[in-house]
Every structure is written in structure tokens, then in C-alpha cells.
Design a protein around this motif. Structure first.
Motif, PDB file in Angstrom:
ATOM      1  N   TYR A 119      70.233  34.631  26.170  1.00  0.00           N
ATOM      2  CA  TYR A 119      71.190  35.421  26.931  1.00  0.00           C
ATOM      3  C   TYR A 119      71.541  36.735  26.250  1.00  0.00           C
ATOM      4  N   GLY A 120      71.295  36.829  24.948  1.00  0.00           N
ATOM      5  CA  GLY A 120      71.369  38.139  24.309  1.00  0.00           C
ATOM      6  C   GLY A 120      70.361  39.085  24.944  1.00  0.00           C
ATOM      7  N   MET A 121      69.143  38.579  25.161  1.00  0.00           N
ATOM      8  CA  MET A 121      68.095  39.390  25.804  1.00  0.00           C
ATOM      9  C   MET A 121      68.411  39.638  27.276  1.00  0.00           C
ATOM     10  N   TYR A 122      68.926  38.615  27.948  1.00  0.00           N
ATOM     11  CA  TYR A 122      69.247  38.779  29.364  1.00  0.00           C
ATOM     12  C   TYR A 122      70.286  39.882  29.561  1.00  0.00           C
ATOM     13  N   TYR A 123      71.368  39.807  28.788  1.00  0.00           N
ATOM     14  CA  TYR A 123      72.459  40.743  29.011  1.00  0.00           C
ATOM     15  C   TYR A 123      72.131  42.162  28.552  1.00  0.00           C
ATOM     16  N   ILE A 124      71.310  42.311  27.510  1.00  0.00           N
ATOM     17  CA  ILE A 124      70.972  43.688  27.110  1.00  0.00           C
ATOM     18  C   ILE A 124      70.065  44.317  28.160  1.00  0.00           C
ATOM     19  N   LYS A 125      69.173  43.547  28.746  1.00  0.00           N
ATOM     20  CA  LYS A 125      68.339  44.077  29.818  1.00  0.00           C
ATOM     21  C   LYS A 125      69.196  44.482  31.009  1.00  0.00           C
ATOM     22  N   ALA A 126      70.158  43.620  31.361  1.00  0.00           N
ATOM     23  CA  ALA A 126      71.057  43.937  32.474  1.00  0.00           C
ATOM     24  C   ALA A 126      71.857  45.194  32.178  1.00  0.00           C
ATOM     25  N   ALA A 127      72.346  45.340  30.943  1.00  0.00           N
ATOM     26  CA  ALA A 127      73.139  46.516  30.580  1.00  0.00           C
ATOM     27  C   ALA A 127      72.294  47.786  30.650  1.00  0.00           C
ATOM     28  N   MET A 128      71.054  47.722  30.200  1.00  0.00           N
ATOM     29  CA  MET A 128      70.166  48.879  30.254  1.00  0.00           C
ATOM     30  C   MET A 128      69.825  49.271  31.695  1.00  0.00           C
ATOM     31  N   GLU A 129      69.917  48.312  32.600  1.00  0.00           N
ATOM     32  CA  GLU A 129      69.667  48.577  34.012  1.00  0.00           C
ATOM     33  C   GLU A 129      70.926  48.986  34.754  1.00  0.00           C
ATOM     34  N   GLY A 130      72.057  49.065  34.042  1.00  0.00           N
ATOM     35  CA  GLY A 130      73.292  49.515  34.662  1.00  0.00           C
ATOM     36  C   GLY A 130      74.115  48.435  35.321  1.00  0.00           C
ATOM     37  N   LYS A 131      73.783  47.173  35.102  1.00  0.00           N
ATOM     38  CA  LYS A 131      74.544  46.085  35.708  1.00  0.00           C
ATOM     39  C   LYS A 131      75.763  45.746  34.857  1.00  0.00           C
ATOM     40  N   THR A 132      76.824  45.348  35.528  1.00  0.00           N
ATOM     41  CA  THR A 132      78.014  44.862  34.830  1.00  0.00           C
ATOM     42  C   THR A 132      78.406  43.514  35.419  1.00  0.00           C
ATOM     43  N   PHE A 133      79.329  42.812  34.756  1.00  0.00           N
ATOM     44  CA  PHE A 133      79.687  41.454  35.147  1.00  0.00           C
ATOM     45  C   PHE A 133      81.196  41.305  35.236  1.00  0.00           C
ATOM     46  N   GLU A 134      81.606  40.239  35.870  1.00  0.00           N
ATOM     47  CA  GLU A 134      83.021  39.928  36.031  1.00  0.00           C
ATOM     48  C   GLU A 134      83.282  38.514  35.507  1.00  0.00           C
ATOM     49  N   PRO A 135      84.517  38.204  35.144  1.00  0.00           N
ATOM     50  CA  PRO A 135      84.825  36.846  34.690  1.00  0.00           C
ATOM     51  C   PRO A 135      84.539  35.807  35.761  1.00  0.00           C
ATOM     52  N   GLY A 136      84.135  34.615  35.312  1.00  0.00           N
ATOM     53  CA  GLY A 136      83.888  33.529  36.249  1.00  0.00           C
ATOM     54  C   GLY A 136      82.792  32.618  35.762  1.00  0.00           C
ATOM     55  N   PRO A 137      82.558  31.524  36.476  1.00  0.00           N
ATOM     56  CA  PRO A 137      81.514  30.573  36.088  1.00  0.00           C
ATOM     57  C   PRO A 137      80.126  31.165  36.284  1.00  0.00           C
ATOM     58  N   THR A 138      79.181  30.714  35.469  1.00  0.00           N
ATOM     59  CA  THR A 138      77.800  31.156  35.572  1.00  0.00           C
ATOM     60  C   THR A 138      76.935  30.040  36.131  1.00  0.00           C
ATOM     61  N   ASP A 139      75.645  30.331  36.294  1.00  0.00           N
ATOM     62  CA  ASP A 139      74.731  29.294  36.762  1.00  0.00           C
ATOM     63  C   ASP A 139      74.071  28.551  35.609  1.00  0.00           C
ATOM     64  N   HIS A 140      74.513  28.819  34.368  1.00  0.00           N
ATOM     65  CA  HIS A 140      73.937  28.125  33.214  1.00  0.00           C
ATOM     66  C   HIS A 140      75.016  27.374  32.422  1.00  0.00           C
ATOM     67  N   ASP A 141      75.937  26.751  33.170  1.00  0.00           N
ATOM     68  CA  ASP A 141      76.945  25.840  32.592  1.00  0.00           C
ATOM     69  C   ASP A 141      77.858  26.513  31.582  1.00  0.00           C
ATOM     70  N   SER A 142      78.168  27.767  31.812  1.00  0.00           N
ATOM     71  CA  SER A 142      79.092  28.479  30.941  1.00  0.00           C
ATOM     72  C   SER A 142      80.089  29.247  31.799  1.00  0.00           C
ATOM     73  N   THR A 143      81.010  29.904  31.137  1.00  0.00           N
ATOM     74  CA  THR A 143      82.020  30.694  31.829  1.00  0.00           C
ATOM     75  C   THR A 143      82.174  32.045  31.143  1.00  0.00           C
ATOM     76  N   ILE A 144      82.169  33.102  31.927  1.00  0.00           N
ATOM     77  CA  ILE A 144      82.460  34.432  31.389  1.00  0.00           C
ATOM     78  C   ILE A 144      83.970  34.622  31.418  1.00  0.00           C
ATOM     79  N   VAL A 145      84.531  34.953  30.267  1.00  0.00           N
ATOM     80  CA  VAL A 145      85.978  35.165  30.161  1.00  0.00           C
ATOM     81  C   VAL A 145      86.240  36.587  29.660  1.00  0.00           C
ATOM     82  N   LYS A 146      87.434  37.063  29.944  1.00  0.00           N
ATOM     83  CA  LYS A 146      87.840  38.379  29.438  1.00  0.00           C
ATOM     84  C   LYS A 146      88.704  38.165  28.208  1.00  0.00           C
TER      85      LYS A 146
END
Length: 356
Positions: A298-325
């Protein structure tokens, strides 16, 4: 530049249209709350090389993470430079970041050594428009696209709960990490608070060991001389504390297997193969599996997403985790970290059972 805003709006509409056709598999791969900002790193559509900076390589945990990086980079379609080892030196880590930026990287994946000191490196990256993903340790300040980490408060609480259930009363030792790191602080404070609230008959003795094997060994030796009646030990990092702890206990004739009289109940953090072997032998009783494989993935996943201009919001993920602020506004994907005991130590799904 004239027309820039319109081009960004058009690109954003195009991205949404493509995603609508392709389904949510790409944009929603991490969680159901993500968006495209309409901008990409260096206007390169998210392409470019990524620098990966390690905190140290003297721990089996970080050796495993280092081995996973190229595999996960390939699976995520990320082009990484050879990893850089900061060798447990926060100032060297800032130099490493600067060197990577001077090489023209378009993204950085960094495992911070010091939650405060890393701000200088993050500021350098922000000035150059290079997104950063932090792995394992959250910065106190500075901008990162995402922190990829497990819930370190839960580490301390799980260790406390396990020891408390095994030991009715007596002295337990907490071998702490570096308190300059949020990981060391979270684990220490959570363990201490949990014992005080739930197991008042336990007395906590503490060893500040800074993630250093030699420091842990020497301070544990001294502590055992004064307190030969300890009943339990919580090691905040098996990668650096397991071997010196077992060696110290053995040298004093205090290393008794589980089930034997005088056995000292030991709980660890990391989930490395050496800890699993120690659980099987009865030398230690449990560990919390810190996901080295998922940190890399997910280090690789998120850096690729960041380089593509994507951002995220808090909430549950599809890989059994939760994004928190976090309190400073930084987002953190808190990955699952299960407790491992003799009952599930042979589970093939545990990353520590897939590497040797």
C-alpha cells in the motif's frame, strides 16, 4: 498560463468518465472515498521514478519490508530506484530525501525515524512538488499523501490484555521503542494506560531502549539484577529486541519454556519468522504481526495514486482497514495487525510464514 484551468477540468471529467466505464476497481481500490484533484505530479500523468527510503536494515522486519518493496512495486506498476538505508540516523534520512529529490524522483515512500525531524524532509519534497507516502511512522508535522501504518495504540493494548490475562499480579517489563517516534509513544502510553485501568495488580517497569539491541540487553540485565521476580515482558519490536532479550534471560537461567515453573510470559511486536519460531519453542508466548508485506504494497499503491493526483477521505477500505484522520489532519490507512499465539502461529496467511 491561459487555458490551464479548462484543461484541468476537462482532464478531471475524462478521468471520471473512464472510471464510470471501467467500474470502481481502480479509483476505489483503496476505499470508497477517493477523488481526482485534476492535477498530476509534474504533469506527467503520474509517471516517473519513486524513491524508497528505509529507516534501518539491522532488523529482520525491515529486511523483509525491503525484500517486499520491488515485488510490490512491480505488482502496482511503480518504477522505484534502489532503496536507500538511513541507518537509524534521522539527520541522514533528511540528507537521503534531498539526494533522492536531486535525482529527480516524482514520488517518495519514506519510513520516518523521527516523527518531528522528518518535517524538514517533507518540506523539501513539498517545495519541489513531489508527493510523499509515510510508512510505519506518522510525522508530527509536514505534508504526506497518506500514512500507511497499523494502529500502534492497539499494539500496546493487545500486549497489555494478553499479559494481564496470563499474570494475576506481579511485575512486568515494557521494553520501549524510541519515544521520538510516534510508534514508541503510542505503544508505551497505550500499554501503560491499559495496565493501570484493567490490571491494577500488575506493576509496570520500563526500559527506554530506542530500538537499539545493545541498549535493550544491557538495561534488561541491570533490571533483572534488581528485580529477579518479574513475571512478564512486553517487547515493542521483536526485530531488534527478541534476540537480546532471550540471550539475557538464558544467561541468567531465567529462560523457561511455556508451561514450566518460572516461565516469564513474553509478548512482542513485529511478526517476523524468528518470533514465530520462538512461539513454537515456547520461549515467547505471543506477538502482534506488523504487516511488512502490506506496508510495501500500500506504500506503492498510495504513492502511485498521489502521483496521479488522487486523494482519499476517511472511511473503511476494501482491504480490511480504515482510513482515519490524525489530529494534524494527515490521513492514515490503519492496516490490520493480528495477535499471533501458539493457536494460530502456523496460519499460512501470516506474512511471517511466507518468508525465510
Amino acid at each position: 498560463m491561459p487555458g490551464t484551468t479548462a484543461r484541468k477540468q476537462n482532464r478531471s471529467r475524462m478521468v471520471r468518465a473512464v472510471c464510470a466505464v471501467a467500474g470502481a476497481s481502480l479509483v476505489l481500490a483503496a476505499c470508497g472515498s477517493t477523488k481526482d484533484t485534476g492535477a498530476s505530479s509534474a504533469e506527467g500523468g503520474g509517471s516517473g521514478q519513486v524513491g524508497v527510503i528505509l529507516p534501518l536494515l539491522t532488523s529482520p522486519f525491515w529486511q523483509s519490508y525491503n525484500d517486499y518493496v520491488p515485488k510490490m512495486a512491480e505488482s502496482q506498476g511503480v518504477d522505484t530506484l534502489k532503496t536507500v538505508n538511513s541507518n537509524s540516523d534521522p539527520s541522514q534520512q533528511i540528507t537521503d530525501i534531498n539526494n533522492q529529490l536531486n535525482q529527480g524522483v516524482k514520488g517518495l515512500v519514506v519510513a520516518p525515524l523521527d516523527s518531528a525531524a522528518i518535517e524538514a524532509g517533507l518540506d523539501q519534497a513539498e517545495r519541489k512538488g513531489v508527493p510523499v507516502v509515510a510508512v510505519d511512522v506518522a510525522p508530527d508535522k509536514g505534508r504526506v499523501a497518506m500514512v500507511v501504518r497499523a494502529n500502534n495504540v492497539a499494539y500496546g493494548e493487545k500486549a497489555c490484555q494478553y499479559l494481564g490475562e496470563q499474570i494475576p499480579s506481579g511485575k512486568v517489563v515494557q521494553i520501549m521503542g524510541d519515544l521520538a517516534s510516534v510508534n514508541g509513544r503510542d505503544r508505551s502510553e497505550a500499554f501503560r494506560a491499559c495496565v493501570k485501568k484493567n490490571f491494577p495488580k500488575l506493576k509496570v517497569l520500563e526500559i527506554p531502549a530506542k530500538w537499539e539491541s545493545d541498549t535493550a540487553a544491557s538495561k534488561l540485565d541491570t533490571l533483572l539484577n534488581a528485580n529477579p521476580d518479574i513475571k512478564g515482558i512486553y517487547m515493542q519490536a521483536g526485530g531488534v529486541y527478541l534476540a537480546p532479550t532471550l540471550q539475557t534471560l538464558k544467561s541468567k537461567g531465567m529462560l523457561k519454556k511455556a508451561g514450566q515453573d518460572g516461565h516469564i510470559t513474553i509478548v512482542s511486536n513485529d511478526g517476523i519468522p524468528q518470533e514465530y519460531d520462538a512461539i513454537r519453542k515456547g520461549e515467547i508466548d505471543a506477538t502482534v504481526s506488523q504487516p511488512a508485506d502490506l506496508y510495501a504494497k500500500y506504500g506503492m499503491y498510495y504513492i502511485k495514486a498521489a502521483m496521479e493526483g488522487k486523494t482519499f477521505e476517511p472511511g473503511p477500505t476494501d482491504h480490511d482497514s480504515t482510513i482515519v484522520k490524525l489530529p494534524g489532519g494527515i490521513l492514515e490507512d490503519q492496516l490490520p495487525a493480528p495477535l499471533v499465539t501458539k493457536d494460530n502461529v502456523d496460519d499460512p496467511k501470516l506474512w511471517g510464514n511466507t518468508v525465510r
